[in-house]
Design a protein around this motif. Structure first.
Motif, PDB file in Angstrom:
ATOM      1  N   THR A 177     -65.355  -9.509 -61.555  1.00  0.00           N
ATOM      2  CA  THR A 177     -66.392  -8.369 -61.161  1.00  0.00           C
ATOM      3  C   THR A 177     -66.918  -7.622 -62.639  1.00  0.00           C
ATOM      4  OG1 THR A 177     -64.414  -6.698 -61.095  1.00  0.00           O
ATOM      5  CG2 THR A 177     -65.034  -7.967 -58.983  1.00  0.00           C
ATOM      6  N   GLY A 232     -64.924  -8.004 -53.868  1.00  0.00           N
ATOM      7  CA  GLY A 232     -65.156  -7.731 -55.338  1.00  0.00           C
ATOM      8  C   GLY A 232     -66.302  -7.292 -55.855  1.00  0.00           C
ATOM      9  N   HIS A 250     -66.638 -12.282 -54.498  1.00  0.00           N
ATOM     10  CA  HIS A 250     -66.921 -11.408 -55.622  1.00  0.00           C
ATOM     11  C   HIS A 250     -68.505 -11.373 -55.850  1.00  0.00           C
ATOM     12  CE1 HIS A 250     -62.567 -12.662 -55.741  1.00  0.00           C
ATOM     13  NE2 HIS A 250     -62.194 -11.456 -56.180  1.00  0.00           N
ATOM     14  N   MET A 286     -60.974  -4.167 -55.344  1.00  0.00           N
ATOM     15  CA  MET A 286     -61.467  -4.327 -56.499  1.00  0.00           C
ATOM     16  C   MET A 286     -62.702  -3.726 -57.073  1.00  0.00           C
ATOM     17  SD  MET A 286     -59.849  -6.759 -58.007  1.00  0.00           S
ATOM     18  CE  MET A 286     -58.616  -8.269 -57.490  1.00  0.00           C
TER      19      MET A 286
END
Length: 400
Positions: A396, A381, A124, A339
């Motif tokens: 995020t 992410g 992420h 994501m």
């Protein structure tokens, strides 16, 4: 009462003064002093006072007050950028777990403008609480790569063990590392990342979270054991744990409704979102959305939530007012939406295509696929940055 009418036994001036004060005091507290005639009738309404235990708890110490107690996302309106980020260039940062890189996209042209080498298995890209840094979570490299969003330049990695995901307490006091394989929540200094407290947990695969309106607790999803945790933010202690009522459940993203009353947890195996009351932490109910439900994102006007269904290449829309689904968009040519986040103006939803080595841009007014952009292997992410909001809670980009 008869004694007060005797003319031959008048009280002194001091006594009369005391009596007057006593009468006033009785009136103020409505205590019904004196004879039975002066007491309120049995059926008279009396004010109900809130017991001390029922009194509203203050918010987490140091947490900025909500702009609107009826809308947690009031600071996330279109174009409402904080002063410290308003001059940052608009970019899409995509961590590629299989390529050990971050792809940088210009959202105006839908073109890749740079590829940044980072650590092993970046999961992420997370905006810091103060909005000044983007942290790349290099899960198997056991470090975080800082990126300066003003210049797009990567800095020296910081050693952090098992950083699958990263969050920040609402007061900015701690960073919280979701150490998924270590089965720990690690509270760290939000700037230096030095450990402040390690909290072992009794579930497997801690990965996503969100915070209560007052910041006093947060709810965490445990992907590999199909459980949810409720954690006291200030005490850094697990205060609740429950198993989701679905065999093989794999909970993912967690998001609270704008009014702070309802929590939603995406589940990629149950193919929907769990709906629960975070305060009571009672057993949730499942709302089917689509195969492989994964990411949850709130629209800029706080009316809708977008649910990415990774297993079928679709995005479901939930109406917060009615609590029901109001439509589904299909990615042109299929895909694996994972994501992401919304553009500053809220008109474009950006999502990574986890199994297709691509990124999707979708029009939030029509659901039309605007672009499919090739990136590295295993994009996960991604962060749209900058975004509106006063501070970041992590992931995020969860802003308040």
């Amino acid at each position: 009462m008869a004694d007060r009418n005797r003319t031959h036994d008048r009280p002194s001036l001091r006594a009369r003064h005391r009596a007057a004060l006593f009468a006033v005091a009785c009136a103020l507290v409505a205590a019904g002093c004196g004879s039975e005639e002066s007491k309120p009738a049995a059926h008279s309404p009396r004010p109900v006072e809130r017991a001390p235990a029922e009194a509203a708890k203050p918010g987490l110490p140091g947490m900025p007050p909500l702009l609107d107690e009826h809308d947690l996302y009031a600071a996330d309106r279109p174009g409402k950028l904080a002063p410290q980020v308003k001059d940052f260039p608009s970019r899409i940062y995509v961590p590629n777990t299989g390529s050990d890189t971050v792809t940088v996209i210009d959202p105006k042209t839908y073109k890749v403008i740079e590829t940044i080498p980072v650590g092993v298995q970046p999961q992420h890209v997370v905006p810091s609480w103060d909005l000044k840094t983007l942290w790349v979570n290099n899960n198997r490299g056991h470090d975080l790569t800082p990126i300066d969003p003003a210049t797009g330049k990567a800095g020296k990695p910081v050693k952090v063990h098992d950083p699958y995901n990263l969050y920040f307490t609402p007061n900015g006091k701690y960073a919280i590392v979701m150490a998924s394989m270590d089965r720990r929540l690690v509270f760290r200094d939000p700037h230096t990342m030095e450990v402040r407290k390690t909290l072992p947990v009794g579930c497997a695969g801690v990965n996503h979270a969100d915070f209560s309106p007052d910041g006093r607790y947060f709810i965490v999803s445990c992907e590999f054991s199909g459980e949810l945790l409720k954690v006291d933010t200030e005490k850094m202690k697990v205060i609740g744990q429950e198993k989701l009522p679905f065999e093989g459940a794999m909970p993912q993203d967690v998001k609270i409704s704008p009014d702070g009353r309802t929590w939603y947890v995406a589940d990629m195996m149950a193919d929907g979102i769990w709906v629960l009351n975070g305060d009571t932490f009672s057993q949730p109910k499942l709302m089917p959305t689509g195969k492989g439900a994964h990411g949850l994102y709130v629209s800029r006007d706080s009316r809708y939530m977008y649910v990415s269904n990774r297993g079928e290449g679709s995005i479901s829309r939930l109406d917060f007012k009615t609590g029901s689904l109001v439509g589904k968009w299909r990615i042109r040519g299929g895909g694996s939406p994972d994501m992401g986040g919304l553009s500053t103006d809220g008109k474009v939803l950006w999502l990574s295509g986890r199994y297709n080595s691509e990124v999707y841009a979708l029009d939030t007014r029509t659901g039309k696929t605007l672009a499919k952009i090739p990136v590295g292997q295993g994009p996960h992410g991604l962060a749209v940055y900058p975004q509106p909001g006063r501070y970041s809670l992590g992931h995020t980009g969860v802003f308040r």
